[in-house]
Design an enzyme around this catalytic site. Structure first.
Site, mmCIF file in Angstrom:
data_model
loop_
_atom_site.group_PDB
_atom_site.id
_atom_site.type_symbol
_atom_site.label_atom_id
_atom_site.label_comp_id
_atom_site.label_asym_id
_atom_site.label_seq_id
_atom_site.Cartn_x
_atom_site.Cartn_y
_atom_site.Cartn_z
ATOM 1 N N GLY A 45 35.505 31.373 34.101
ATOM 2 C CA GLY A 45 35.875 32.782 34.140
ATOM 3 C C GLY A 45 36.476 33.094 35.493
ATOM 4 N N GLN A 50 39.519 38.090 42.454
ATOM 5 C CA GLN A 50 39.266 36.770 43.046
ATOM 6 C C GLN A 50 40.559 36.057 43.427
ATOM 7 O OE1 GLN A 50 36.392 35.472 39.712
ATOM 8 N NE2 GLN A 50 35.684 34.396 41.525
ATOM 9 N N CYS A 95 30.074 30.493 41.176
ATOM 10 C CA CYS A 95 31.207 31.408 41.305
ATOM 11 C C CYS A 95 32.268 30.754 42.188
ATOM 12 C CB CYS A 95 30.735 32.719 41.931
ATOM 13 S SG CYS A 95 32.052 33.916 42.169
ATOM 14 N N LEU A 96 33.520 30.802 41.747
ATOM 15 C CA LEU A 96 34.591 30.154 42.523
ATOM 16 C C LEU A 96 34.788 30.823 43.880
ATOM 17 C CD1 LEU A 96 37.240 29.457 39.728
ATOM 18 C CD2 LEU A 96 35.444 27.951 40.611
ATOM 19 N N HIS A 137 29.266 38.475 34.352
ATOM 20 C CA HIS A 137 29.602 37.982 35.701
ATOM 21 C C HIS A 137 30.990 38.483 36.110
ATOM 22 C CE1 HIS A 137 29.569 34.553 38.789
ATOM 23 N NE2 HIS A 137 30.815 35.000 38.846
ATOM 24 N N GLU A 138 31.966 38.363 35.197
ATOM 25 C CA GLU A 138 33.351 38.736 35.540
ATOM 26 C C GLU A 138 33.525 40.248 35.653
ATOM 27 O OE1 GLU A 138 35.039 36.419 36.649
ATOM 28 O OE2 GLU A 138 33.781 34.833 35.838
ATOM 29 N N HIS A 141 32.474 41.417 38.921
ATOM 30 C CA HIS A 141 33.511 41.237 39.950
ATOM 31 C C HIS A 141 34.445 42.444 39.995
ATOM 32 C CE1 HIS A 141 33.098 37.291 41.720
ATOM 33 N NE2 HIS A 141 33.090 36.665 40.565
#
Ligand code: ZN
Length: 182
Positions: A45, A50, A95-96, A137-138, A141
Site C-alpha cells: 500500500g 508518501q 511502512c515504507l 493504514h493508508e 497516512h
C-alpha cells in the site's frame, strides 16, 4: 517511473490530504507511478503524501499475499472510513516511510469504506482481513497519522530508538527515498 519515498519525520507526512475533484490524466499517470514505486519497494500500500503529493489518493495491491475476490490492485480516491467493527485484531505492520520498524498493531477487524474509483464513481464497500488492515493504514497516512501511533504504549517505547535513527537519517532503505530530516 519510480518516485522517491518520503521518510519519517518529513512534514508532508503530517499533512491532511486534499480532496480530488477530477481524476485527470496527470493523476492517472501519478497513480501508475505510485504502483511502480510501491512494487519496487515490495510494499502492499502507498499513500500519495508518501511520494510528495497532497492529494487524497492511495494505491493498494495485496494480490500477491491474498488470493480471491476483492484483492485486485485498487486505487482509492478520497477514501473515508464510515464505520469500524467492534471486533479488533492484531497484525504485524511495516511502512515504507518508516523503514526498519515492523511491529504488532491492533485495529478494528472490519470497516466500511467509501471512496471514488478511477472513474470517480462513488463506491461503498465492506472490507475485512488484510484489505481492511491496509486500507486503515493508508487512510491514516492521508490524515497525517503513522502506524506506530496506533501501537500500544509499550511497543512505541520499544521502537523509540529505531525511530530516532530514521529521523536522523541514520537508516537508509534500498529504494529511492527523501530523508525526513530538513
Ligand atoms: Zn505506511
Amino acid at each position: 517511473m519510480i518516485l522517491p519515498v518520503y521518510l519519517y519525520n518529513h512534514p508532508i507526512l503530517r499533512n491532511k490530504a486534499e480532496a480530488i475533484q477530477n481524476f485527470d490524466q496527470e493523476l492517472r499517470d501519478f497513480a501508475e507511478n505510485m504502483f511502480e514505486t510501491m512494487r519496487n519497494a515490495i510494499g502492499i500500500g502507498l499513500a500519495a503524501n508518501q511520494v510528495g503529493s497532497n492529494k487524497a489518493m492511495t494505491v493498494i495491491d495485496i494480490s500477491e499475499l491474498e488470493e480471491g475476490v476483492g484483492t485486485k490492485p485498487m486505487v482509492l480516491i478520497n477514501p473515508v472510513i464510515e464505520a469500524f467493527s467492534d471486533d479488533e485484531n492484531e497484525y504485524e505492520e511495516g511502512c515504507l516511510s518508516v523503514p526498519d520498524i515492523r511491529d504488532m498493531v491492533t485495529r478494528p477487524a472490519a470497516i466500511q469504506v467509501r471512496f471514488n474509483d478511477e472513474n470517480m464513481r462513488e463506491i461503498t464497500m465492506e472490507a475485512e482481513g488484510l484489505l481492511a488492515r491496509v486500507m486503515q493504514h493508508e487512510i491514516d497516512h492521508l490524515n497525517g497519522v503513522y502506524f506506530f501511533e496506533r501501537m500500544s504504549p509499550m511497543r512505541r517505547t520499544l521502537n523509540k530508538n529505531k525511530l530516532k535513527k530514521i529521523e536522523r537519517g541514520q537508516f537508509e532503505p534500498e529504494y529511492p527515498h527523501i530523508q525526513g530530516k530538513q
